[in-house]
Design a protein around this motif. Structure first.
Motif, PDB file in Angstrom:
ATOM      1  N   SER A 157     -12.466 -39.624  17.157  1.00 39.36           N
ATOM      2  CA  SER A 157     -10.740 -39.211  16.623  1.00 39.36           C
ATOM      3  C   SER A 157     -11.127 -37.607  16.052  1.00 39.36           C
ATOM      4  CB  SER A 157     -10.936 -39.840  15.319  1.00 39.36           C
ATOM      5  OG  SER A 157     -11.591 -39.951  14.351  1.00 39.36           O
ATOM      6  N   TYR A 158     -10.005 -37.148  16.339  1.00 35.74           N
ATOM      7  CA  TYR A 158      -9.838 -35.524  15.919  1.00 35.74           C
ATOM      8  C   TYR A 158      -8.735 -35.321  15.230  1.00 35.74           C
ATOM      9  CZ  TYR A 158     -13.215 -34.997  19.766  1.00 35.74           C
ATOM     10  OH  TYR A 158     -14.345 -35.394  20.595  1.00 35.74           O
ATOM     11  N   HIS A 159      -8.910 -34.627  14.142  1.00 38.21           N
ATOM     12  CA  HIS A 159      -7.755 -34.430  13.115  1.00 38.21           C
ATOM     13  C   HIS A 159      -7.107 -33.351  13.673  1.00 38.21           C
ATOM     14  CE1 HIS A 159      -9.313 -37.073  10.225  1.00 38.21           C
ATOM     15  NE2 HIS A 159     -10.490 -36.013   9.672  1.00 38.21           N
ATOM     16  N   ALA A 160      -5.746 -33.015  13.114  1.00 42.64           N
ATOM     17  CA  ALA A 160      -4.919 -32.128  13.682  1.00 42.64           C
ATOM     18  C   ALA A 160      -5.272 -30.861  13.023  1.00 42.64           C
ATOM     19  CB  ALA A 160      -3.431 -32.346  13.302  1.00 42.64           C
ATOM     20  N   THR A 161      -5.082 -29.755  13.688  1.00 43.88           N
ATOM     21  CA  THR A 161      -5.455 -28.449  13.256  1.00 43.88           C
ATOM     22  C   THR A 161      -4.258 -27.548  13.409  1.00 43.88           C
ATOM     23  OG1 THR A 161      -6.171 -27.456  15.375  1.00 43.88           O
ATOM     24  CG2 THR A 161      -7.851 -28.897  13.934  1.00 43.88           C
ATOM     25  N   GLU A 162      -4.299 -26.271  12.998  1.00 45.28           N
ATOM     26  CA  GLU A 162      -3.327 -25.343  13.207  1.00 45.28           C
ATOM     27  C   GLU A 162      -3.074 -25.050  14.640  1.00 45.28           C
ATOM     28  OE1 GLU A 162      -4.368 -21.763  11.082  1.00 45.28           O
ATOM     29  OE2 GLU A 162      -3.953 -22.530   9.190  1.00 45.28           O
ATOM     30  N   ASP A 163      -4.008 -25.268  15.613  1.00 46.83           N
ATOM     31  CA  ASP A 163      -3.923 -25.013  16.809  1.00 46.83           C
ATOM     32  C   ASP A 163      -3.431 -26.272  17.758  1.00 46.83           C
ATOM     33  OD1 ASP A 163      -4.568 -22.431  16.286  1.00 46.83           O
ATOM     34  OD2 ASP A 163      -6.589 -22.908  16.329  1.00 46.83           O
ATOM     35  N   ARG A 164      -3.425 -27.490  17.107  1.00 46.24           N
ATOM     36  CA  ARG A 164      -3.475 -28.697  18.077  1.00 46.24           C
ATOM     37  C   ARG A 164      -3.161 -29.870  16.962  1.00 46.24           C
ATOM     38  NH1 ARG A 164      -9.421 -29.582  18.850  1.00 46.24           N
ATOM     39  NH2 ARG A 164      -9.908 -31.105  17.669  1.00 46.24           N
ATOM     40  N   PRO A 165      -2.534 -31.012  17.618  1.00 48.29           N
ATOM     41  CA  PRO A 165      -2.240 -32.188  16.969  1.00 48.29           C
ATOM     42  C   PRO A 165      -3.523 -32.754  16.897  1.00 48.29           C
ATOM     43  CG  PRO A 165      -1.321 -32.398  18.975  1.00 48.29           C
ATOM     44  CD  PRO A 165      -1.916 -30.803  18.943  1.00 48.29           C
TER      45      PRO A 165
ATOM     46  N   ALA B 240     -10.024 -23.987  31.297  1.00 48.78           N
ATOM     47  CA  ALA B 240      -9.042 -22.725  31.043  1.00 48.78           C
ATOM     48  C   ALA B 240      -7.676 -23.090  31.252  1.00 48.78           C
ATOM     49  CB  ALA B 240      -9.485 -21.784  32.460  1.00 48.78           C
ATOM     50  N   LEU B 241      -7.388 -24.416  31.948  1.00 49.94           N
ATOM     51  CA  LEU B 241      -5.896 -24.898  31.909  1.00 49.94           C
ATOM     52  C   LEU B 241      -5.550 -25.452  30.743  1.00 49.94           C
ATOM     53  CD1 LEU B 241      -5.868 -26.526  35.317  1.00 49.94           C
ATOM     54  CD2 LEU B 241      -4.493 -24.639  34.954  1.00 49.94           C
ATOM     55  N   ALA B 242      -6.587 -26.117  30.052  1.00 53.58           N
ATOM     56  CA  ALA B 242      -6.150 -26.822  28.963  1.00 53.58           C
ATOM     57  C   ALA B 242      -5.853 -25.834  27.718  1.00 53.58           C
ATOM     58  CB  ALA B 242      -7.293 -27.766  28.529  1.00 53.58           C
ATOM     59  N   ALA B 243      -6.837 -24.775  27.844  1.00 51.63           N
ATOM     60  CA  ALA B 243      -6.678 -23.708  26.755  1.00 51.63           C
ATOM     61  C   ALA B 243      -5.353 -22.714  26.835  1.00 51.63           C
ATOM     62  CB  ALA B 243      -7.936 -22.654  26.771  1.00 51.63           C
ATOM     63  N   SER B 244      -4.963 -22.671  28.184  1.00 51.09           N
ATOM     64  CA  SER B 244      -3.843 -21.771  28.419  1.00 51.09           C
ATOM     65  C   SER B 244      -2.444 -22.589  27.922  1.00 51.09           C
ATOM     66  CB  SER B 244      -3.569 -21.543  29.993  1.00 51.09           C
ATOM     67  OG  SER B 244      -3.155 -22.821  30.563  1.00 51.09           O
ATOM     68  N   GLY B 245      -2.439 -23.913  27.636  1.00 50.18           N
ATOM     69  CA  GLY B 245      -1.173 -24.422  27.282  1.00 50.18           C
ATOM     70  C   GLY B 245      -0.444 -25.142  28.705  1.00 50.18           C
ATOM     71  N   ASP B 246      -1.194 -24.969  29.933  1.00 47.45           N
ATOM     72  CA  ASP B 246      -0.389 -25.491  30.972  1.00 47.45           C
ATOM     73  C   ASP B 246      -0.246 -27.068  30.908  1.00 47.45           C
ATOM     74  OD1 ASP B 246      -0.206 -23.018  32.077  1.00 47.45           O
ATOM     75  OD2 ASP B 246      -1.324 -23.218  33.739  1.00 47.45           O
ATOM     76  N   LEU B 247      -1.224 -27.631  30.338  1.00 51.02           N
ATOM     77  CA  LEU B 247      -1.007 -29.028  30.214  1.00 51.02           C
ATOM     78  C   LEU B 247      -0.598 -29.569  28.987  1.00 51.02           C
ATOM     79  CD1 LEU B 247      -4.817 -29.886  31.476  1.00 51.02           C
ATOM     80  CD2 LEU B 247      -2.559 -29.657  32.676  1.00 51.02           C
ATOM     81  N   GLY B 248       0.225 -28.686  28.228  1.00 49.29           N
ATOM     82  CA  GLY B 248       0.704 -29.166  26.673  1.00 49.29           C
ATOM     83  C   GLY B 248      -0.231 -29.299  25.724  1.00 49.29           C
ATOM     84  N   GLU B 249      -0.276 -29.898  24.865  1.00 51.97           N
ATOM     85  CA  GLU B 249      -1.168 -30.271  23.892  1.00 51.97           C
ATOM     86  C   GLU B 249      -2.200 -31.237  24.111  1.00 51.97           C
ATOM     87  OE1 GLU B 249       1.766 -31.315  20.932  1.00 51.97           O
ATOM     88  OE2 GLU B 249       1.684 -29.302  20.011  1.00 51.97           O
ATOM     89  N   ILE B 250      -3.376 -31.114  24.032  1.00 52.21           N
ATOM     90  CA  ILE B 250      -4.256 -31.906  24.540  1.00 52.21           C
ATOM     91  C   ILE B 250      -4.282 -33.151  23.682  1.00 52.21           C
ATOM     92  CG2 ILE B 250      -6.580 -32.643  25.184  1.00 52.21           C
ATOM     93  CD1 ILE B 250      -4.980 -30.614  27.127  1.00 52.21           C
TER      94      ILE B 250
ATOM     95  N   PRO C  78     -15.915 -34.184  16.961  1.00 56.63           N
ATOM     96  CA  PRO C  78     -14.859 -35.233  16.412  1.00 56.63           C
ATOM     97  C   PRO C  78     -15.061 -35.229  14.643  1.00 56.63           C
ATOM     98  CG  PRO C  78     -16.854 -36.448  17.209  1.00 56.63           C
ATOM     99  CD  PRO C  78     -17.052 -34.852  17.664  1.00 56.63           C
ATOM    100  N   ALA C  79     -14.089 -35.712  14.103  1.00 50.32           N
ATOM    101  CA  ALA C  79     -13.801 -36.158  12.734  1.00 50.32           C
ATOM    102  C   ALA C  79     -14.443 -37.603  12.467  1.00 50.32           C
ATOM    103  CB  ALA C  79     -12.495 -35.905  12.277  1.00 50.32           C
ATOM    104  N   GLY C  80     -14.304 -38.397  13.358  1.00 51.50           N
ATOM    105  CA  GLY C  80     -14.895 -39.759  13.371  1.00 51.50           C
ATOM    106  C   GLY C  80     -15.539 -40.429  14.638  1.00 51.50           C
ATOM    107  N   LEU C  81     -16.166 -41.314  14.611  1.00 50.86           N
ATOM    108  CA  LEU C  81     -16.789 -42.038  15.765  1.00 50.86           C
ATOM    109  C   LEU C  81     -16.794 -43.561  15.363  1.00 50.86           C
ATOM    110  CD1 LEU C  81     -19.600 -41.011  18.103  1.00 50.86           C
ATOM    111  CD2 LEU C  81     -19.539 -43.047  17.076  1.00 50.86           C
ATOM    112  N   LEU C  82     -16.355 -44.369  16.217  1.00 47.62           N
ATOM    113  CA  LEU C  82     -16.557 -45.728  16.492  1.00 47.62           C
ATOM    114  C   LEU C  82     -17.522 -46.134  17.492  1.00 47.62           C
ATOM    115  CD1 LEU C  82     -13.188 -47.291  15.181  1.00 47.62           C
ATOM    116  CD2 LEU C  82     -15.286 -47.063  13.980  1.00 47.62           C
TER     117      LEU C  82
END
Length: 345
Positions: free
Chosen positions: A224-232, A144-154, A201-205
């Motif tokens: 690895s996770y690609h950037a989306t409209e909601d996050r980098p 919930a903290l992460a979704a609220s933006g309290d931690l900034g961009e994850i 994830p978009a990719g895995l090593l």
């Protein structure tokens, strides 16, 4: 603490299989006498079923899973068998008209996971992967903290779980025919924790080593996770092991803060929340209490969903179980683990 709920009808539970985790779950269900009643247990032998029933005060014992699934007083079955049996037993229960809570991993392959989900949907029955850590109040608060933006961009999540196993090679953890290996048994927890914050994830090593029996015994992965409209763009690291006692820690790093939960898999009692950019900032400490072994939250979530007619839980939704199943398969392939087809041959 337990959730404060009022119900008029107790949910009838059946337990399929009689191993250690089944006993832990049965003891925690006993802590919910105003919500749950243990109706029946099923085993492959009547002796084991009767012994389990006697230990936990269960009125009915069956020497077949089919009889358990056919009990008219059972509303939901907890499938506590070995990994390789999850798919067949869960399918048996669904086809008998029973809702199911299936021990993690839901199945040993993404194809079987998708088939179970489709079957539950077609029959209008509840299905949930028993990933009890996702019902952990501290993990829910962290999400919930992460979704609220309290931690900034994850930007990064790290999660580890491992232990030094010293059992015989015939044990299910090391047996490829029983879906053994560190990734399926221990790695599923870090992957689900990461999924809670970043999704698929978009990719895995992947990297790792294998035991003499052929199953993976120690493994790490970078996701690895690609950037989306909601996050980098973001990254994650996960480690699991049957060879070393790893620090069981979850860390979530945002652009304006971070969260750390030690022992996130072993009844965590507190979470540290760091806000701001400075490494020496004093953390906010959030605490919780666990009744029993911590499975009460999971059982209560199942019963809440049954009461309101939900087929899946928002805490462990079908899409996330399928996403993690695909990621588990990628990780196992990366370290050269036997494929599900090879295991069954």
């Amino acid at each position: 603490m337990l959730l404060d709920v009022t119900v008029t009808d107790l949910t009838g539970w059946g337990i399929l299989a009689t191993g250690h985790i089944a006993s832990v779950f049965a003891r925690d269900l006993a802590l919910l006498p105003n919500e749950a009643r243990l109706v029946a247990v099923g085993s492959r032998t009547l002796e084991r079923a009767m012994a389990f029933a006697a230990d936990h005060g269960i009125p009915r014992a069956y020497d077949s899973y089919a009889e358990l699934a056919g009990d008219p007083d059972v509303d939901v079955v907890y499938v506590a068998s070995s990994h390789h049996d999850h798919f067949a037993s869960a399918r048996l229960c669904l086809e008998a008209g029973k809702s199911v809570l299936v021990e993690k991993p839901l199945t040993t392959s993404p194809e079987d996971t998708a088939e179970l989900i489709n079957l539950a949907d077609q029959h209008g029955l509840f299905l949930m992967e028993a990933l009890w850590t996702r019902t952990n109040p501290l993990l829910r608060k962290a999400a919930a903290l992460a979704a609220s933006g309290d931690l900034g961009e994850i930007r990064h999540v790290s999660a580890n779980f491992g232990f030094a196993f010293r059992g015989p090679p015939t044990h299910r953890l090391l047996d490829p025919t029983q879906g053994g290996g560190a990734i399926l048994d221990a790695g599923v927890y870090p992957l689900h924790a990461v999924n809670l914050f970043l999704g698929e994830p978009a990719g895995l090593l992947g990297f790792g080593s294998r035991a003499a029996t052929g199953v993976d015994s120690h493994a790490a992965a970078v996701l690895s996770y690609h950037a989306t409209e909601d996050r980098p763009a973001a990254t994650a690291t996960v480690i699991c092991s049957l060879e070393a006692d790893l620090a069981t820690r979850l860390e979530v790093y945002g652009s304006f803060g971070r969260v750390m939960i030690n022992d996130f898999f072993i009844l965590p009692k507190k979470m540290l929340v760091y806000r701001g950019h400075h490494r020496d900032v004093a953390p906010e400490v959030l605490v919780t209490q666990w009744p029993g072994a911590g499975y009460t939250f999971q059982a209560q979530e199942v019963m809440r969903c049954l009461r309101v007619g939900e087929l899946e839980s928002p805490m462990v939704p079908w899409r996330d179980s399928l996403s993690v199943a695909r990621t588990l398969a990628l990780w196992r392939t990366a370290v050269g683990d036997p494929t599900p087809a090879e295991e069954e041959s």
